[in-house]
Design an enzyme around this catalytic site. Structure first.
Site, PDB file in Angstrom:
ATOM      1  CG  ASP B  20     -62.836  17.124  18.269  1.00  0.00           C
ATOM      2  OD1 ASP B  20     -62.230  17.138  19.292  1.00  0.00           O
ATOM      3  OD2 ASP B  20     -62.859  16.351  17.069  1.00  0.00           O
ATOM      4  CG  HIS B  22     -62.353  18.002  12.356  1.00  0.00           C
ATOM      5  ND1 HIS B  22     -62.331  16.562  12.043  1.00  0.00           N
ATOM      6  CD2 HIS B  22     -62.873  17.802  13.197  1.00  0.00           C
ATOM      7  CE1 HIS B  22     -62.031  15.757  12.839  1.00  0.00           C
ATOM      8  NE2 HIS B  22     -62.927  16.218  14.135  1.00  0.00           N
ATOM      9  CG  ASP B  60     -59.319  15.730  15.709  1.00  0.00           C
ATOM     10  OD1 ASP B  60     -58.086  15.487  15.135  1.00  0.00           O
ATOM     11  OD2 ASP B  60     -59.845  15.408  15.418  1.00  0.00           O
ATOM     12  CG  ASN B 128     -58.526  11.200  15.984  1.00  0.00           C
ATOM     13  OD1 ASN B 128     -58.775  11.581  16.315  1.00  0.00           O
ATOM     14  ND2 ASN B 128     -59.096  10.316  15.290  1.00  0.00           N
ATOM     15  CG  HIS B 129     -58.448  13.781  12.485  1.00  0.00           C
ATOM     16  ND1 HIS B 129     -59.161  14.027  11.039  1.00  0.00           N
ATOM     17  CD2 HIS B 129     -59.058  13.454  12.669  1.00  0.00           C
ATOM     18  CE1 HIS B 129     -60.083  13.116  10.602  1.00  0.00           C
ATOM     19  NE2 HIS B 129     -60.585  12.491  12.060  1.00  0.00           N
ATOM     20  CG  HIS B 245     -61.650  11.168  19.637  1.00  0.00           C
ATOM     21  ND1 HIS B 245     -61.252  11.176  18.433  1.00  0.00           N
ATOM     22  CD2 HIS B 245     -62.147   9.773  19.650  1.00  0.00           C
ATOM     23  CE1 HIS B 245     -61.025  10.202  17.160  1.00  0.00           C
ATOM     24  NE2 HIS B 245     -61.592   9.290  18.173  1.00  0.00           N
ATOM     25  CG  HIS B 247     -67.207  14.913  16.290  1.00  0.00           C
ATOM     26  ND1 HIS B 247     -67.039  15.120  14.681  1.00  0.00           N
ATOM     27  CD2 HIS B 247     -65.866  14.593  16.773  1.00  0.00           C
ATOM     28  CE1 HIS B 247     -65.327  14.980  14.131  1.00  0.00           C
ATOM     29  NE2 HIS B 247     -65.556  15.046  15.977  1.00  0.00           N
TER      30      HIS B 247
END
Lengths: 514, 514
Positions: B20, B22, B60, B128-129, B245, B247
């Protein structure tokens, strides 16, 4: 230097020259969607088979400023497949690469990177479609360059002054000074040339021993007084100009009469507009350079979908068409159909000799209906060719020749545009947008929201699919609608704003679909 | 296998574990815009300095499904910089790579590609992102994988049945079976587990000699009955699950009580929501695996902007605040300011020990104003912290605790939303969108235009910035407005549609800005 044949040897550069590949053009079209990817592979395959020293691209490798994931993926796939491998690169770079590639995070030529095994370096300038934009001033080529698969060069950072520093290449006894200038708005570059703000730097030693190759991506034909780059603006020490942007293939080098240099205009490798220049057979070039001698070998592209265009002037056939005949429209339609059938026959004959040729051709029949005739329904006509033509929706283009055009009120009425859907006319979204803003500007005396003006923002959106442009569009309509609602309104005004909102929504829809 | 210390040797895998990341989150924010890129570099720098065998990412990597050019460029830059080089990779792959990477155009691990000099292979599942979308079912990781910089694995193509084939790795005498499962909507995966449609394939030989490592990107905490993946669904032959996923950093492996396996939840490396879980100190892991033994070493990330969150319940301070006092709002504001100052002091103290720590912290004070209090203007409050806090606009979050909430009409009125700009409330665009569609659906009984429903399309847009979703949004409003205009309207209805159009335009504006 002239077009004397030179035998290839260890002193000969072999360069594959191509431009305007427009990867991703019409990528969502079920018939034509893969055309650009297929042809890019064909081009790189020619590079590999001909064992070229490098590939030189003249801009617009991508059709969109922000190409889709699929397009970027497909492009990376092709480059990794064709341009990586063990065949050693046979030339060296003598110039300071930190200068040549100063804006890159990896400012050196890709084939000298120890972590990449490059067999065919690709050098490319950017075009007007894939030019650097945004706060970071990156362009799609920079993704490829960051991945180590393309050498993006010819980028100038100043908007007032340009000094083009060549990449100096040597293979055996041949030395090439490779100059590049990525696309710049023509009017700005024109002004810079006029003001002597464009300098081409030359190597200090043995100035005359270099073959000077310049690649540029600008209007070559005159689109208004300063909206192109006159050939004579270019320095006459240049030996060959590779001119991108113009889509008509005129690849055989042609000498400029005032200057000493030759110009080769490779043209696009895909048909992106239905104009006669695009119907010329598409080629790429295999450029041989030995000392100061060069030879441009034409390579016909086999995977390009053929395009056939013809014009019909109804008024030229008074024997066939009488505007007063109530059945004249049917007669015109039958005549057009006959024409299209003939074009399809020709296309089919041409295709038979070539197994790589896509099956369905692009067909355009331009019908000048001046002289009191009416256009027939393009929709029904299109239906008939759905399975035989790659562009059924725009086979027919009705126009009226300027000289013969009846004088009519050309002030476009907003309501008219709304109530008459695109079915009956081959109005393109771009035209609609332009007309809308021309009309809107006249009528409402809008204070434009942006410096550049709304029309331009929309045009840019149409060109580049920029999200920022949607935002501007929406802001524009938002402010306008709010202004209307605040004022006391007459019923007519209310209807007008309603119509506008609907048109606006249709517009965004159409833009999103583009 | 337990957490016995194992001395690193030629039989020890060293794996950098992170999830994650991001990339691109808030990339346009002038303060926080570069946070994700800086931290990604820190993570890869740890990988390089620790001479890990490989990097394992839990999804992610990108915040947006279609990351910006800048984000992709920056990511490629980091990977090329840190993961290429001459240090030899010390492990081999025993499984059939054509199976492990079957959807890739280059279906083999990047470090074995003869044309790429990879020193640190990165293995990643998608989240999922950054999940695969569109007709081509590509995701952002596929761009990296096509460029040869990441090994995207754990992708299943069926929506009904999943058979996870591990990548089998060997280093000396240690053998790892690496299982991956890219993000799938939780409810669908839950159903597949319940229906026994998820199979984890195991190597035929010496089944028990493998260290079984599984990386997954799903809800771990229960968000509704079937909207998460219960830990006990996972096979108990697994040794360690790396759970993406979620965080909150809970990276120290924790044993599931029913099953034998351990779970490590690395957590995100960037704060993307202002909730308490994100305030936990961020870490990545250095996982050592030798035979069946493992050790997870925590590495604190130094470049992550710290996040400080506190709650205040006004009703808990009857001595300080009396709702009937006309100056109570000023008192509350002063009290909140004091709190924020204390939080800033703490943040500053924490930062002083760490030169890599960004200067401005993220601060959130949640104020429960139940009990007859009124929220004060967040706008003015924000202004005061513009230069000291990274998130001035959302420092304060007013809420009312469910139990104490006064019963009010919660049917959201459209006009209210329009007339009350976001200034007074910390309503996020997502909330606005949801509320709008909930209200719209109730009142107008809309027949939704798409199968999935409009609300979901908008949510998707909010999540993924999809142009297709704008199109759907616009179509929706277009049809609705046209319907209204066709019908005879009352004045009230007219006003309503005007308001809606304005709201709609504001909405697109906001979405475009997101």
């Amino acid at each position: 230097h002239t077009h004397v044949d030179c035998q290839d040897d260890e002193d000969t550069f072999k360069i594959l020259v191509a431009t305007d590949i427009h990867l991703g053009y019409l990528e969502k079209d079920p018939v034509r969607g893969n055309d650009t990817f297929v042809t890019f592979n064909e081009i790189l395959d020619h590079a590999q088979k001909n064992e070229v020293d490098f590939v030189l691209l003249g801009g617009d490798l991508f059709h969109e400023n922000k190409p889709s994931r699929k397009t970027v993926h497909s492009c990376l796939e092709s480059l990794r497949k064709y341009c990586m491998g063990d065949r050693p690169v046979q030339f060296e770079i003598l110039s300071d690469q930190a200068v040549n590639f100063h804006y890159s995070k990896f400012p050196w030529v890709n084939y000298q990177d120890e972590n990449l095994n490059i067999s065919i370096p690709v050098f490319s300038i950017h075009g007007n479609h894939d030019d650097p934009t945004g706060a970071d001033a990156l362009c799609a080529l920079d993704i490829l360059s960051c991945a180590g698969l393309v050498n993006h060069f010819g980028r100038s950072t100043s908007v007032e002054k340009i000094a083009i520093s060549p990449i100096l290449l040597r293979k055996g006894r041949t030395k090439i000074a490779l100059y590049g200038l990525g696309s710049i708005p023509d009017e700005r570059l024109y002004r810079m040339f006029v003001n002597k703000q464009v300098t081409m730097l030359r190597p200090k030693e043995d100035e005359d021993s270099w073959f000077n190759l310049f690649v540029i991506h600008q209007n070559r034909s005159k689109h208004g007084a300063t909206n192109y780059i006159p050939e004579q603006f270019l320095d006459d020490f240049i030996d060959l100009v590779v001119w991108g942007h113009e889509h008509e293939c005129k690849i055989t080098p042609f000498q400029n009469e005032q200057q000493r240099f030759y110009i080769s205009q490779p043209g696009s490798s895909v048909v992106t507009s239905l104009s006669p220049g695009e119907a010329v057979k598409k080629h790429i070039g295999l450029l041989h350079v030995k000392g100061k001698k060069m030879k441009m070998e034409k390579i016909a592209l086999e995977t390009v979908r053929t395009f056939h265009i013809e014009d019909v002037v109804l008024a030229d056939h008074p024997d066939l068409f009488n505007p007063d005949n109530p059945n004249v429209t049917q007669a015109i339609q039958a005549f057009c159909m006959e024409k299209v059938e003939l074009m399809l026959d020709n296309a089919e004959r041409e295709r038979l000799g070539n197994p790589h040729q896509p099956e369905k051709p692009i067909i355009r029949l331009r019908v000048d209906y001046a002289g009191g005739f009416e256009p027939f329904s393009i929709y029904r006509f299109s239906q008939k060719y759905m399975h035989r033509v790659a562009n059924p929706k725009d086979i027919i283009h009705f126009f009226r020749h300027r000289g013969q055009k009846e004088k009519k009120d050309i002030d476009l009425n907003f309501g008219k545009l709304v109530s008459r859907p695109t079915e009956a006319m081959t109005l393109r979204v771009e035209d609609l947008v332009k007309q809308y803003f021309q009309t809107a500007e006249k009528k409402v005396q809008l204070s434009l929201l942006t410096e550049r003006g709304m029309g331009e923002a929309v045009q840019e959106f149409v060109d580049k699919e920029e999200k920022d442009a949607i935002e501007e569009l929406v802001k524009f309509q938002l402010e306008k609608t709010q202004r209307f609602l605040k004022e006391r309104r007459t019923e007519a005004e209310e209807e007008k704003i309603d119509e506008e909102v609907i048109f606006f929504l249709q517009l965004i829809c159409a833009l999103c679909k583009e």
